[in-house]
Design an enzyme around this catalytic site. Structure first.
Site, PDB file in Angstrom:
ATOM      1  N   HIS A 160     -34.749  -2.960 -17.984  1.00  0.00           N
ATOM      2  CA  HIS A 160     -33.771  -3.718 -17.211  1.00  0.00           C
ATOM      3  C   HIS A 160     -34.230  -5.134 -16.880  1.00  0.00           C
ATOM      4  O   HIS A 160     -33.440  -6.071 -17.010  1.00  0.00           O
ATOM      5  CB  HIS A 160     -33.350  -2.992 -15.941  1.00  0.00           C
ATOM      6  CG  HIS A 160     -32.054  -3.540 -15.405  1.00  0.00           C
ATOM      7  ND1 HIS A 160     -30.822  -3.082 -15.809  1.00  0.00           N
ATOM      8  CD2 HIS A 160     -31.804  -4.555 -14.550  1.00  0.00           C
ATOM      9  CE1 HIS A 160     -29.876  -3.777 -15.214  1.00  0.00           C
ATOM     10  NE2 HIS A 160     -30.443  -4.674 -14.442  1.00  0.00           N
TER      11      HIS A 160
ATOM     12  N   TYR B 200     -33.030  -9.894 -17.457  1.00  0.00           N
ATOM     13  CA  TYR B 200     -33.222 -11.162 -16.755  1.00  0.00           C
ATOM     14  C   TYR B 200     -34.092 -12.114 -17.557  1.00  0.00           C
ATOM     15  O   TYR B 200     -33.975 -13.339 -17.413  1.00  0.00           O
ATOM     16  CB  TYR B 200     -33.785 -10.893 -15.357  1.00  0.00           C
ATOM     17  CG  TYR B 200     -32.796 -10.100 -14.550  1.00  0.00           C
ATOM     18  CD1 TYR B 200     -31.635 -10.692 -14.059  1.00  0.00           C
ATOM     19  CD2 TYR B 200     -32.956  -8.723 -14.348  1.00  0.00           C
ATOM     20  CE1 TYR B 200     -30.690  -9.952 -13.374  1.00  0.00           C
ATOM     21  CE2 TYR B 200     -32.022  -7.981 -13.661  1.00  0.00           C
ATOM     22  CZ  TYR B 200     -30.878  -8.601 -13.181  1.00  0.00           C
ATOM     23  OH  TYR B 200     -29.930  -7.872 -12.517  1.00  0.00           O
TER      24      TYR B 200
ATOM     25  N   HIS C 222     -20.371  -3.187 -21.590  1.00  0.00           N
ATOM     26  CA  HIS C 222     -20.989  -3.993 -20.537  1.00  0.00           C
ATOM     27  C   HIS C 222     -22.037  -4.934 -21.104  1.00  0.00           C
ATOM     28  O   HIS C 222     -22.027  -6.140 -20.826  1.00  0.00           O
ATOM     29  CB  HIS C 222     -21.616  -3.063 -19.488  1.00  0.00           C
ATOM     30  CG  HIS C 222     -22.643  -3.715 -18.627  1.00  0.00           C
ATOM     31  ND1 HIS C 222     -22.324  -4.693 -17.701  1.00  0.00           N
ATOM     32  CD2 HIS C 222     -23.995  -3.542 -18.537  1.00  0.00           C
ATOM     33  CE1 HIS C 222     -23.429  -5.085 -17.083  1.00  0.00           C
ATOM     34  NE2 HIS C 222     -24.452  -4.406 -17.578  1.00  0.00           N
ATOM     35  N   PHE C 223     -22.980  -4.409 -21.904  1.00  0.00           N
ATOM     36  CA  PHE C 223     -24.053  -5.314 -22.314  1.00  0.00           C
ATOM     37  C   PHE C 223     -23.630  -6.280 -23.425  1.00  0.00           C
ATOM     38  O   PHE C 223     -24.336  -7.243 -23.703  1.00  0.00           O
ATOM     39  CB  PHE C 223     -25.368  -4.574 -22.630  1.00  0.00           C
ATOM     40  CG  PHE C 223     -25.361  -3.606 -23.760  1.00  0.00           C
ATOM     41  CD1 PHE C 223     -25.172  -4.015 -25.059  1.00  0.00           C
ATOM     42  CD2 PHE C 223     -25.631  -2.258 -23.525  1.00  0.00           C
ATOM     43  CE1 PHE C 223     -25.223  -3.121 -26.113  1.00  0.00           C
ATOM     44  CE2 PHE C 223     -25.679  -1.354 -24.568  1.00  0.00           C
ATOM     45  CZ  PHE C 223     -25.471  -1.784 -25.871  1.00  0.00           C
ATOM     46  N   HIS C 224     -22.458  -6.068 -24.006  1.00  0.00           N
ATOM     47  CA  HIS C 224     -21.950  -7.116 -24.895  1.00  0.00           C
ATOM     48  C   HIS C 224     -21.353  -8.277 -24.106  1.00  0.00           C
ATOM     49  O   HIS C 224     -21.157  -9.368 -24.661  1.00  0.00           O
ATOM     50  CB  HIS C 224     -20.925  -6.536 -25.873  1.00  0.00           C
ATOM     51  CG  HIS C 224     -21.556  -5.921 -27.089  1.00  0.00           C
ATOM     52  ND1 HIS C 224     -22.043  -4.640 -27.104  1.00  0.00           N
ATOM     53  CD2 HIS C 224     -21.809  -6.431 -28.324  1.00  0.00           C
ATOM     54  CE1 HIS C 224     -22.559  -4.370 -28.304  1.00  0.00           C
ATOM     55  NE2 HIS C 224     -22.440  -5.446 -29.058  1.00  0.00           N
TER      56      HIS C 224
ATOM     57  N   ARG D 163     -21.135   6.864 -26.354  1.00  0.00           N
ATOM     58  CA  ARG D 163     -21.824   5.777 -27.060  1.00  0.00           C
ATOM     59  C   ARG D 163     -22.784   6.375 -28.075  1.00  0.00           C
ATOM     60  O   ARG D 163     -23.018   7.582 -28.095  1.00  0.00           O
ATOM     61  CB  ARG D 163     -22.586   4.895 -26.074  1.00  0.00           C
ATOM     62  CG  ARG D 163     -23.717   5.617 -25.360  1.00  0.00           C
ATOM     63  CD  ARG D 163     -24.421   4.768 -24.329  1.00  0.00           C
ATOM     64  NE  ARG D 163     -25.167   3.668 -24.918  1.00  0.00           N
ATOM     65  CZ  ARG D 163     -26.232   3.081 -24.341  1.00  0.00           C
ATOM     66  NH1 ARG D 163     -26.654   3.491 -23.157  1.00  0.00           N
ATOM     67  NH2 ARG D 163     -26.872   2.100 -24.922  1.00  0.00           N
ATOM     68  N   ARG D 164     -23.324   5.530 -28.944  1.00  0.00           N
ATOM     69  CA  ARG D 164     -24.292   5.926 -29.977  1.00  0.00           C
ATOM     70  C   ARG D 164     -23.720   6.994 -30.913  1.00  0.00           C
ATOM     71  O   ARG D 164     -24.471   7.782 -31.486  1.00  0.00           O
ATOM     72  CB  ARG D 164     -25.585   6.468 -29.353  1.00  0.00           C
ATOM     73  CG  ARG D 164     -26.354   5.502 -28.462  1.00  0.00           C
ATOM     74  CD  ARG D 164     -27.744   6.074 -28.166  1.00  0.00           C
ATOM     75  NE  ARG D 164     -28.520   5.235 -27.275  1.00  0.00           N
ATOM     76  CZ  ARG D 164     -28.716   5.489 -25.980  1.00  0.00           C
ATOM     77  NH1 ARG D 164     -28.155   6.562 -25.437  1.00  0.00           N
ATOM     78  NH2 ARG D 164     -29.446   4.705 -25.234  1.00  0.00           N
TER      79      ARG D 164
END
Length: 549
Positions: free
Chosen positions: A224, A228, A376-378, A439-440
């Site tokens: 995580h 950042y 989300h992470f896209h 997912r995956r």
């Protein structure tokens, strides 16, 4: 005012970073749309055999090259520029930084061989008991250590600068770059310990099994805060460069910017258990503590949003903008670097909301391992980060090469196409996750799917196609710029925005490292130490390796 100029050798060194990053992006971005097409029922993988053996091999290539290689090389190149330009001095030991860079290159090539040979199809997270060829782990280790070595070069340069300027505030772009580097040095200890003490000996046959629970904990110690490490270089640009590009604006608050970076350093690492809410080996009390810290790290993001938007509003009003929102239209949207970063920021707002949803325990139980998560992470790494890096490269590459940016209008179009494609793709993935799509999983191969998924899966494919077009446009613009016969008429100006208040007037404690570094390390020990001690004490190296695909 005359700006500090980098030497030709320094420009080439930074340029090599960007070249490696863009090459990784080119290969990785070819495989990203393939997953989107597969979800839509347009499975192209059978036509790519024997080059690609499976959907999961393609997913591994996409994740490793785009999330790790593209980002790490671009970031290290951009941070190198910021340290040199911000401190107005060459690197203390250029040879050390070159050694670090070439270690990273060797690491990527070492890991690439088993990935392409289908000997390391373990996805971006490489969770055991999925087992890869030893050279995959060796390659990843070299990439991490190489980036550490480059970071040591930054710290040596800063130490030399500090001796000459004992009472001067660290210039913000150098300050932000050094904090980012330190965060990376700390958080990657998790994955380094995972690989060196468990995964590499396991893959070499020195130990028979692994402890998947402990391995996941090590991974998310890094996993995580890695977000950042991706985001903070974009924040440096948003804080210190974008306001001037957008219309001659100024940084609203140098002090708030520094405080936000310190808070990211302190709070970014001790929150990994919010990725392990469903792991039975982590007691609920530690999950709760990490959840609270996850919500806490949202505050420096809110500070960033406030400061950046205030800086942009100043720029818009300086250009004649009026009203509550009409100043937005006065920003320099025709500049592709500005357009890319503004659009990245808009979508990141929604990515932040999705992050809070993922961090909420009850909501996470619904969203965990669904398509909501890649949706989300896209919005984060694939838009807030990647689209910002594209925007940065639209001024940085001309600065490094002395070549004019090829067709700025096409570069601006590229940013808008990415924005539109990501809205379609990511929104569809979020909705699919709420509808229960995992997912995956190659959903296009499923023998049965609920009817309400069909339209959203089709939209995933459409969004992926649009993103592919945008990615190709970016590569064309970069290639044409690097080979452009037209050179810039004068040295490209580096867009550094002045702070509204002289940074020398900011509190001294915002430029002192010791309390923040000690605070970050102490919080990690308090929040991770007891649980890691218990896991290591009760380690069970019992799980054999599996090669599923």
């Amino acid at each position: 005012m005359t700006q500090y100029q980098l030497s030709t050798g320094e420009k080439k060194f930074i340029g090599w970073h960007l070249l490696a990053a863009i090459l990784a992006f080119a290969v990785g971005s070819f495989f990203g749309p393939l997953q989107a097409f597969e979800h839509a029922g347009w499975d192209l993988y059978p036509y790519l055999k024997p080059l690609i053996k499976s959907y999961y091999q393609g997913l591994t290539i996409h994740g490793v090259l785009n999330a790790l290689v593209w980002t790490t090389f671009f970031i290290m190149g951009f941070l190198t520029f910021n340290v040199i330009f911000g401190l107005k001095r060459p690197l203390k030991n250029m040879t050390l930084n070159k050694v670090g860079f070439w270690m990273m290159v060797v690491g990527v090539l070492t890991a690439a061989v088993p990935i392409l040979a289908n000997e390391a199809t373990v996805l971006f997270t490489f969770y055991p008991p999925l087992k890869a060829n030893p050279f995959f782990y060796i390659g990843l280790t070299l990439v991490v250590v190489g980036s550490w070595v480059e970071g040591w070069g930054f710290f040596m340069t800063y130490a030399a600068w500090r001796k000459e300027h004992p009472n001067e505030r660290t210039p913000f772009i150098a300050f932000g770059s050094l904090v980012t580097t330190l965060l990376w040095q700390i958080c990657t200890l998790g994955v380094a310990v995972e690989i060196l003490t468990m995964l590499l000996p396991w893959s070499l046959g020195l130990i028979e099994g692994v402890d998947p629970q402990l391995a996941r904990t090590y991974f998310w110690f890094t996993g995580h805060p890695l977000v950042y490490f991706w985001l903070l270089p974009a924040y440096i640009s948003w804080y210190a460069m974008l306001p001037k590009q957008a219309g001659g604006g100024k940084m609203f608050s140098d002090s708030l910017a520094r405080l936000a970076f310190w808070l990211f350093l302190v709070l970014s690492t001790p929150l990994g258990f919010h990725h392990q809410y469903v792991d039975p080996g982590v007691p609920p009390v530690w999950k709760f503590i990490h959840a609270m810290l996850t919500f806490s790290v949202f505050f420096p993001s809110l500070m960033t949003a406030f400061t950046v938007i205030a800086s942009l509003e100043y720029a818009g009003r300086k250009q004649g903008g009026t009203g509550t929102l009409r100043w937005i239209g006065k920003l320099n949207w025709s500049n592709p670097s500005v357009a890319a970063q503004l659009l990245a920021g808009i979508l990141f707002f929604f990515g932040g909301i999705g992050g809070l949803a993922n961090a909420s325990y009850n909501v996470n139980l619904v969203l965990h391992n669904t398509a909501f998560v890649p949706g989300h992470f896209h919005l984060t790494v694939a838009t807030a980060v990647t689209l910002s890096f594209m925007g940065i490269s639209y001024w940085l590459v001309p600065y490094l090469t002395g070549k004019k940016l090829w067709q700025p209008k096409w570069a601006t179009i590229q940013a808008w196409v990415w924005f539109i494609g990501m809205i379609i793709f990511s929104n569809s993935m979020h909705v699919l996750g709420l509808l229960g799509a995992p997912r995956r999983v190659p959903l296009g191969l499923a023998p049965y799917i609920p009817a309400e998924w069909n339209s959203r899966l089709f939209q995933v494919g459409v969004g992926g196609a649009i993103l592919f077009v945008s990615g190709v446009l970016y590569l064309v613009v970069m290639y044409k710029t690097a080979t452009n016969k037209q050179t810039v008429e004068s040295e490209v100006e580096v867009p550094i925005a002045e702070a509204m208040q002289d940074p020398a007037l900011s509190p001294v404690w915002l430029d002192r490292w010791s309390p923040w570094v000690y605070g970050a390390l102490a919080l990690i020990v308090i929040v991770y130490g007891p649980q890691l001690f218990d896991m290591i004490k009760n380690i069970a190296l019992t799980s054999p390796g599996f090669r599923v695909w």
